[in-house]
Enzyme design. Structure first.
Site, short mmCIF file in Angstrom:
data_model
loop_
_atom_site.label_atom_id
_atom_site.label_comp_id
_atom_site.label_asym_id
_atom_site.label_seq_id
_atom_site.Cartn_x
_atom_site.Cartn_y
_atom_site.Cartn_z
CG ASP A 13 -1.84 -1.21 1.23
OD1 ASP A 13 -2.20 -1.70 0.14
OD2 ASP A 13 -2.18 -1.68 2.34
CE LYS A 16 2.28 -2.48 -4.38
NZ LYS A 16 1.96 -2.16 -2.98
N GLY A 40 -4.73 -4.44 -3.53
CA GLY A 40 -5.72 -3.38 -3.72
C GLY A 40 -4.97 -2.17 -4.24
CG HIS A 41 -2.46 -2.42 -6.97
ND1 HIS A 41 -1.69 -3.10 -7.86
CD2 HIS A 41 -2.01 -2.78 -5.74
CE1 HIS A 41 -0.81 -3.86 -7.21
NE2 HIS A 41 -1.00 -3.69 -5.92
CD GLN A 224 0.72 -8.89 -2.47
OE1 GLN A 224 1.38 -9.54 -3.25
NE2 GLN A 224 -0.56 -8.65 -2.70
P1 GDP Z 1 -0.85 0.29 -3.57
O1 GDP Z 1 -1.44 -0.99 -3.10
O2 GDP Z 1 0.61 0.39 -3.28
O3 GDP Z 1 -1.15 0.60 -5.02
O4 GDP Z 1 -1.53 1.44 -2.70
P2 GDP Z 1 -3.08 1.55 -2.26
O5 GDP Z 1 -3.88 1.94 -3.44
O6 GDP Z 1 -3.50 0.35 -1.51
O7 GDP Z 1 -3.00 2.70 -1.18
C1 GDP Z 1 -2.48 3.96 -1.47
C2 GDP Z 1 -3.55 5.00 -1.14
O8 GDP Z 1 -2.96 6.28 -1.11
C3 GDP Z 1 -4.63 5.10 -2.20
O9 GDP Z 1 -5.83 5.49 -1.57
C4 GDP Z 1 -4.14 6.21 -3.12
O10 GDP Z 1 -5.18 6.87 -3.81
C5 GDP Z 1 -3.49 7.12 -2.11
N1 GDP Z 1 -2.32 7.88 -2.62
C6 GDP Z 1 -1.34 7.47 -3.46
N2 GDP Z 1 -0.38 8.42 -3.57
C7 GDP Z 1 -0.78 9.46 -2.78
C8 GDP Z 1 -0.20 10.71 -2.44
O11 GDP Z 1 0.88 11.07 -2.87
N3 GDP Z 1 -0.90 11.48 -1.55
C9 GDP Z 1 -2.09 11.10 -1.02
N4 GDP Z 1 -2.68 11.93 -0.16
N5 GDP Z 1 -2.67 9.93 -1.33
C10 GDP Z 1 -2.01 9.11 -2.18
P1 IMO Z 2 -1.00 -4.25 -2.20
O1 IMO Z 2 -0.59 -4.83 -3.53
C1 IMO Z 2 -0.94 -4.60 2.14
C2 IMO Z 2 -0.85 -8.65 3.76
C3 IMO Z 2 -2.04 -9.12 4.57
C4 IMO Z 2 -1.34 -10.05 5.55
C5 IMO Z 2 -0.27 -10.70 4.69
C6 IMO Z 2 -0.66 -12.04 4.13
O2 IMO Z 2 -2.28 -3.53 -2.24
O3 IMO Z 2 0.13 -3.49 -1.60
P2 IMO Z 2 -2.29 -12.78 2.16
O4 IMO Z 2 -3.75 -12.55 1.98
O5 IMO Z 2 -1.45 -12.24 1.07
O6 IMO Z 2 -1.96 -14.21 2.47
O7 IMO Z 2 -1.93 -11.97 3.51
O8 IMO Z 2 -0.03 -9.80 3.62
N1 IMO Z 2 -1.17 -8.15 2.40
C7 IMO Z 2 -1.13 -6.87 2.06
N2 IMO Z 2 -0.93 -5.76 2.80
N3 IMO Z 2 -1.13 -4.49 0.80
C8 IMO Z 2 -1.30 -5.59 0.04
O9 IMO Z 2 -1.32 -5.55 -1.30
C9 IMO Z 2 -1.37 -6.85 0.67
N4 IMO Z 2 -1.56 -8.11 0.23
C10 IMO Z 2 -1.42 -8.90 1.31
O10 IMO Z 2 -2.68 -8.04 5.21
O11 IMO Z 2 -0.69 -9.29 6.53
MG MG Z 3 -2.91 -1.65 -1.78
#
Ligand code: GDP
Ligand code: IMO
Ligand code: MG
Length: 424
Positions: A13, A16, A40-41, A224
């Site tokens: 998270d 990416k 969750g991207h 991840q």
């Molecule tokens: P990922 O799994 O690495 O793609 O990240 P996630 O989507 O799970 O979580 C990142 C969260 O931060 C999302 O809600 C994005 O919309 C938000 N986000 C990403 N870059 C920025 C930033 O530079 N500033 C803020 N405020 N939010 C951001």
């Molecule tokens: P993105 O791509 C954050 C974490 C789970 C748990 C561990 C193992 O959005 O960054 P799993 O279901 O993979 O067997 O769970 O990994 N986890 C993540 N945490 N972002 C993710 O994906 C994750 N995918 C799995 O919370 O701790």
């Molecule tokens: Mg994510």
């Protein structure tokens, strides 16, 4: 002609997808290479939010092709739901998607076992997403997995699924005391899914290497983060795949010599969802404050994310195991309200400084050394150029760059595509 890779440097998270979306403008193929619907991207374009789980975020660019590589575990239900949801938003997936015939399939029983094990593990739970990921990769490694290619012929599927269910039903009933899975229902639904995706199924390693040889560009989308890598993360509190550079090569089958850049995504602080060690974690009101400022709730499970200060040792570890050529620093705008910012600059155990992030991922008994820096106390979400960022913000970025030993080439100041600053 060349491939670029984006990997998470923390515990997932990191933002990416936001950076992948920014980088994808010039890319022909975007490829997921590991993980599954546990990811969750989030991408925000023109105020519209899209959350991807299996489909590469590059699907938002109409001219890009998206690939699900052999290293991904494909959940038919999650994939179909995502495809339908995108169709409703006028995004064509079918015509622009390629799926590896070597991808392993997440079966409903994988989810059932994952949830059952988590729910009955008490204090030993991992905090998984309950998407069946670890169970599916386990079966892959045990050589009792079902692959996309197995869906293409009714007889092949019948034979393979029969063998798998013999083993898994024994496990479900005798080990977990759960009901057994009926062959016919699962067989029918898998056969149907196989027909739906047939036009998309290919030898993706061959496909990608051909594209690269013909001058096309490829971006590998990590899921991840390094702290969740099965080998380099905080085992057992990890996911079940190699999230790092080695996993990108094994999970896509591209010739590694095409890989020219590895961009590590680092949040300006750290978050973690699920169990496991987190040395710079903030607790109580301090943790709540950062979570609220960063809207840190899981994009897949909605769980509140644990939050803490930037951890240099973790990112240095990610720099080493991934061979990072650059860092994209995200969510720095979230830190704007702070008077002072802390940076975790090193680990100690029993008063002795550790030379590196422990290779066994065991962070028990670690204490963190901190440096403190002044904050900038002003909104930066509108800033378009590095030179226009407040001095204290530039100092924070430069200090992180110095401590991590990797050039910071992108700074993200908001969730939107436009909130991105490229550094010279
Ligand atoms: P990922 O799994 O690495 O793609 O990240 P996630 O989507 O799970 O979580 C990142 C969260 O931060 C999302 O809600 C994005 O919309 C938000 N986000 C990403 N870059 C920025 C930033 O530079 N500033 C803020 N405020 N939010 C951001
Ligand atoms: P993105 O791509 C954050 C974490 C789970 C748990 C561990 C193992 O959005 O960054 P799993 O279901 O993979 O067997 O769970 O990994 N986890 C993540 N945490 N972002 C993710 O994906 C994750 N995918 C799995 O919370 O701790
Ligand atoms: Mg994510």
């Amino acid at each position: 002609m060349s491939a670029a890779l984006v990997v998470g440097t923390q515990w997932g998270d990191e933002g990416k997808a936001k950076v992948i979306d920014y980088l994808s403008a010039q890319i022909d193929c975007i490829v997921r290479y590991q993980g599954g619907a546990n990811a969750g991207h989030t991408v925000v374009v023109d105020g519209e939010t899209y959350i991807f789980h299996l489909i590469p975020s590059g699907i938002l660019y109409p001219n890009a092709t998206c690939v699900i590589g052999n290293g991904v575990v494909l959940d038919p239900g999650a994939f179909s739901d995502e495809m339908e949801a995108l169709k409703k938003r006028n995004i064509d997936v079918m015509g622009r998607m390629v799926i590896s015939d070597a991808c392993h399939i997440v079966l409903p029983l994988h989810r059932i076992i994952d949830a059952h094990r988590e729910n009955s593990a008490g204090s030993k739970k991992i905090g998984t997403t309950k998407r069946g990921i670890g169970i599916c990769y386990g079966d892959k490694t045990m050589r009792i997995g079902l692959r996309v290619g197995d869906l293409s012929h009714a007889n092949k599927l019948r034979d393979r699924l029969g063998h798998i269910l013999e083993i898994k039903n024994h496990e479900l009933v005798n080990l977990y005391k759960l009901p057994e899975v009926s062959f016919n229902e699962l067989y029918d639904s898998l056969l149907k899914f196989g027909e739906t995706i047939r036009p998309m199924v290919k030898n993706t390693s061959f496909y990608l290497n051909e594209k690269l040889a013909s001058g096309k560009t490829v971006l590998l989308e990590g899921a991840q983060g390094t702290g969740l890598d099965i080998d380099f993360g905080t085992y057992p509190y990890v996911t079940s795949s190699n999230t790092t550079t080695g996993g990108a090569i094994a999970g896509s089958g591209i010739d590694f010599r095409y890989l020219k850049t590895v961009t590590g995504i680092s949040k300006a602080y750290v978050s973690r969802v699920g169990e496991g060690p987190f040395p710079t974690e903030l607790f109580g009101a301090d943790g709540d404050k950062l979570r609220e400022l960063g809207h840190e709730y899981g994009a897949t499970t909605g769980r509140p994310r644990r939050c803490g200060w930037f951890d240099v040792e973790l990112v240095r570890h990610a720099a080493r195991v991934n061979g990072l050529t650059e860092i994209a620093l995200t969510k720095i705008d979230v830190l704007s309200p702070y008077d002072t910012l802390k940076i975790g600059v090193g680990y100690k155990r029993d008063g002795v400084k550790l030379p590196a992030f422990p290779s066994d991922g065991d962070l028990d008994g670690i204490t963190v050394e901190y440096e403190e820096m002044p904050g900038w106390k002003s909104e930066i979400g509108h800033v378009l150029k590095y030179a226009d960022l407040p001095k204290a913000c530039c100092n924070y970025i430069k200090r992180l760059e110095e401590l991590c030993g990797v050039p910071i080439k992108i700074v993200s100041v908001g969730p939107g595509r436009e909130h991105t600053i490229a550094l010279a």
